[in-house]
Structure formats: structure tokens, C-alpha cells
Design an enzyme around this catalytic site. Sequence first.
Site, mmCIF file in Angstrom:
data_model
loop_
_atom_site.group_PDB
_atom_site.id
_atom_site.type_symbol
_atom_site.label_atom_id
_atom_site.label_comp_id
_atom_site.label_asym_id
_atom_site.label_seq_id
_atom_site.Cartn_x
_atom_site.Cartn_y
_atom_site.Cartn_z
ATOM 1 N N ARG A 15 11.252 -2.341 11.108
ATOM 2 C CA ARG A 15 10.205 -1.821 11.994
ATOM 3 C C ARG A 15 9.991 -2.752 13.178
ATOM 4 O O ARG A 15 10.044 -3.976 13.022
ATOM 5 C CB ARG A 15 8.882 -1.699 11.202
ATOM 6 C CG ARG A 15 8.614 -0.302 10.722
ATOM 7 C CD ARG A 15 7.489 -0.202 9.758
ATOM 8 N NE ARG A 15 6.213 -0.784 10.156
ATOM 9 C CZ ARG A 15 5.117 -0.741 9.398
ATOM 10 N NH1 ARG A 15 5.156 -0.128 8.232
ATOM 11 N NH2 ARG A 15 4.008 -1.293 9.804
ATOM 12 N N LYS A 73 0.839 -1.209 0.000
ATOM 13 C CA LYS A 73 0.000 0.000 0.000
ATOM 14 C C LYS A 73 0.870 1.254 0.000
ATOM 15 O O LYS A 73 0.656 2.175 -0.786
ATOM 16 C CB LYS A 73 -0.922 0.027 1.239
ATOM 17 C CG LYS A 73 -1.877 -1.143 1.324
ATOM 18 C CD LYS A 73 -2.801 -1.032 2.524
ATOM 19 C CE LYS A 73 -2.112 -1.054 3.868
ATOM 20 N NZ LYS A 73 -1.368 -2.309 4.167
HETATM 21 P P1 AP5 Z 1 4.865 -1.680 1.801
HETATM 22 O O1 AP5 Z 1 4.583 -0.807 0.636
HETATM 23 O O2 AP5 Z 1 5.658 -1.138 2.941
HETATM 24 O O3 AP5 Z 1 3.494 -2.363 2.316
HETATM 25 P P2 AP5 Z 1 2.289 -1.773 3.152
HETATM 26 O O4 AP5 Z 1 1.045 -2.401 2.624
HETATM 27 O O5 AP5 Z 1 2.340 -0.275 3.206
HETATM 28 O O6 AP5 Z 1 2.657 -2.416 4.561
HETATM 29 P P3 AP5 Z 1 2.514 -1.909 6.038
HETATM 30 O O7 AP5 Z 1 3.155 -2.995 6.876
HETATM 31 O O8 AP5 Z 1 3.061 -0.515 6.219
HETATM 32 O O9 AP5 Z 1 1.002 -1.903 6.250
HETATM 33 P P4 AP5 Z 1 0.226 -2.009 7.537
HETATM 34 O O10 AP5 Z 1 -1.141 -1.749 7.079
HETATM 35 O O11 AP5 Z 1 0.416 -3.238 8.352
HETATM 36 O O12 AP5 Z 1 0.952 -0.913 8.472
HETATM 37 P P5 AP5 Z 1 0.600 0.575 8.859
HETATM 38 O O13 AP5 Z 1 1.864 1.316 8.858
HETATM 39 O O14 AP5 Z 1 -0.572 1.099 8.105
HETATM 40 O O15 AP5 Z 1 5.604 -3.009 1.261
HETATM 41 C C1 AP5 Z 1 6.033 -4.032 2.159
HETATM 42 C C2 AP5 Z 1 7.374 -4.622 1.665
HETATM 43 O O16 AP5 Z 1 7.162 -5.292 0.411
HETATM 44 C C3 AP5 Z 1 8.475 -3.549 1.384
HETATM 45 O O17 AP5 Z 1 9.717 -4.096 1.700
HETATM 46 C C4 AP5 Z 1 8.367 -3.288 -0.133
HETATM 47 O O18 AP5 Z 1 9.605 -2.884 -0.693
HETATM 48 C C5 AP5 Z 1 7.950 -4.689 -0.642
HETATM 49 N N1 AP5 Z 1 7.081 -4.635 -1.822
HETATM 50 C C6 AP5 Z 1 6.117 -3.721 -2.130
HETATM 51 N N2 AP5 Z 1 5.518 -4.034 -3.307
HETATM 52 C C7 AP5 Z 1 6.090 -5.211 -3.725
HETATM 53 C C8 AP5 Z 1 5.894 -6.044 -4.858
HETATM 54 N N3 AP5 Z 1 4.976 -5.765 -5.819
HETATM 55 N N4 AP5 Z 1 6.655 -7.177 -4.955
HETATM 56 C C9 AP5 Z 1 7.596 -7.488 -4.004
HETATM 57 N N5 AP5 Z 1 7.832 -6.727 -2.907
HETATM 58 C C10 AP5 Z 1 7.086 -5.593 -2.774
HETATM 59 O O19 AP5 Z 1 0.085 0.381 10.371
HETATM 60 C C11 AP5 Z 1 0.968 0.011 11.410
HETATM 61 C C12 AP5 Z 1 0.194 -0.052 12.731
HETATM 62 O O20 AP5 Z 1 -0.343 1.252 13.034
HETATM 63 C C13 AP5 Z 1 -1.025 -0.982 12.741
HETATM 64 O O21 AP5 Z 1 -0.674 -2.314 13.027
HETATM 65 C C14 AP5 Z 1 -1.879 -0.340 13.844
HETATM 66 O O22 AP5 Z 1 -1.367 -0.675 15.126
HETATM 67 C C15 AP5 Z 1 -1.645 1.138 13.619
HETATM 68 N N6 AP5 Z 1 -2.632 1.756 12.709
HETATM 69 C C16 AP5 Z 1 -2.397 2.332 11.484
HETATM 70 N N7 AP5 Z 1 -3.541 2.813 10.957
HETATM 71 C C17 AP5 Z 1 -4.513 2.536 11.859
HETATM 72 C C18 AP5 Z 1 -5.927 2.759 11.877
HETATM 73 N N8 AP5 Z 1 -6.572 3.361 10.851
HETATM 74 N N9 AP5 Z 1 -6.624 2.331 12.948
HETATM 75 C C19 AP5 Z 1 -6.006 1.746 13.998
HETATM 76 N N10 AP5 Z 1 -4.684 1.483 14.038
HETATM 77 C C20 AP5 Z 1 -3.937 1.873 12.977
#
Ligand code: AP5
Length: 218
Positions: free
Chosen positions: A160, A13
Site C-alpha cells: 500500500r 482489524k
Molecule cells: P491488517 O489486518 O491489515 O491490519 P489493520 O488493522 O486492518 O491495518 P490498516 O493499516 O488497514 O489499518 P488502518 O486503520 O491504518 O488503515 P485503514 O485502511 O482503515 O494487518 C496488518 C498486517 O499484519 C497484515 O500483513 C496481516 O497479515 C498482519 N497480521 C494481522 N494479524 C496478525 C497477527 N495476529 N500476527 C502477525 N501478523 C498479523 O485507513 C487508511 C487511511 O484511510 C487512513 O490513514 C485515513 O487516511 C483514511 N481513513 C480510513 N477511515 C477513516 C475515517 N473513519 N476517518 C478519516 N479517515 C479515514
Amino acid sequence: MRLILLGPPGAGKGTQAARVAARFGVPHVATGDMLRGARDSGTELGNEARAYMDRGELVPDELMLGLLRERLSREDAAEGFLLDGFPRNLSQAEALDGILSQVAQDIDAVISIEVPDEEIVERISGRRSCPVCGRVYHLTSNPPAVDELCDADGTKLEQRADDKADVVLERLRVFHSQTKPLIAFYADRGLLKVVDGVGPVDEVESRIAAALEGAGVS
Ligand code: AP5
């Protein structure tokens, strides 16, 4: 353009949101990045959110809604935004409707990036990011030019805290139980476009562009 990117942790994402937001000239509103920023600067919100994030659980809605409302009220979001990581459950989706209806706005499209759980675990275990500029890498699919150092500023890359194997499994469980129902929620409203997230980053980007064109967003 008002767009939501849905998908499991590690689906890509953040990677795709940065590209789409740049193409459309709208802010990339990533609630995870906002929470990590608050946590690292030691704000009250960041301190409260830390324990939930470290366990892989959702941060309580009341904290998230204040954060989102404030972000969307800024001038740069007046003409559009790309939401990455919000909404995360049905009550957040309903609250978002409420926030947008107050300013007579609506979501244009919701992109759901689909990646199987096995690939998620591989992607997240290889993810490294720059603690200074936030740039995201992968040890094998998107490595930095010099081992473990950020291409942009030479800072040592970090993993992370919530990317440890046991926390990733909890984040996946939370996605399936709380976030996945949003797929049906937005499909019922005719807003959902499903995109296969497996394959090279450029290819996934092209699929998203095609899906947005199909939704009349260009
Ligand atoms: P990346 O682009 O980093 O993936 P992502 O979907 O953004 O992953 P996140 O882990 O950041 O998502 P998340 O939803 O768990 O975390 P968030 O920060 O929102 O890609 C991942 C890896 O794959 C990278 O190494 C990249 O290079 C690689 N990659 C990308 N595309 C690829 C491809 N096509 N092929 C191969 N490799 C690829 O949330 C973190 C925490 O915050 C949550 O757990 C929660 O505690 C809190 N939080 C955030 N938002 C909320 C909310 N709205 N409500 C409550 N809690 C929340």
C-alpha cells in the site's frame, strides 16, 4: 449485531473483521477499503481523499460521514454490521450515535485490539495485498504459497502507498492523538472490550470471540 473494531494501524482489524463478519453474517464495513476503492476508481470523493491518505492523515469528517451514512442505509446493514476504521475521532463517534439514533439502533460492543507500536511497524512493513481481490498477506507471518502472488487469483501482490515507513509513523501519531480517546469514550458507556492483538491470528480470533461472548454478543 452492531460492532466496532478499534485499534492502531496494522493491529489486525481488517484480518479479524473479515472473520468475525463472516461468522455473524453481517457486512464488514471498512472505511479504508471504501476510500481506496473510490480513489482507484477516480471518483470525486476518492480524488479528494487521496492526498490525506497518502500523508497518513484522517480524511475530513464531512467526507467520511456522507460515505458512512450511505453505506449503513443499504439493506444488507439493516440487521447489523461490523465497523472497521470508523469512528476515528470523537466527532465521528458522536455523529455515528446520531445516525444510529435516527433508526433506533445502538452499538452492541466495541473491541479494542491492542498491539505495541514496535510490532505495528514490523507488521505493516511486511504487509502485501492483492490489488484485484483485496486479500491481505504478510511476508513472514502469512505468506502466499507462491512468492509475491495472490493464492486466490495469482495477481502480483502490492504494498500500500501509505505503508511507507514515514507515513506509518504519521498514522501511528494520528491514532494516538485522535483515535485513542475513543477507548475511554466507549469504556464510559460500558461497551468496551480490550483484546490482546499479539499472537497467532487464530488465537486473537478466539480472544475476540470470548470477549464478544462476555459482552453478551453471540
Ligand atoms: P491488517 O489486518 O491489515 O491490519 P489493520 O488493522 O486492518 O491495518 P490498516 O493499516 O488497514 O489499518 P488502518 O486503520 O491504518 O488503515 P485503514 O485502511 O482503515 O494487518 C496488518 C498486517 O499484519 C497484515 O500483513 C496481516 O497479515 C498482519 N497480521 C494481522 N494479524 C496478525 C497477527 N495476529 N500476527 C502477525 N501478523 C498479523 O485507513 C487508511 C487511511 O484511510 C487512513 O490513514 C485515513 O487516511 C483514511 N481513513 C480510513 N477511515 C477513516 C475515517 N473513519 N476517518 C478519516 N479517515 C479515514
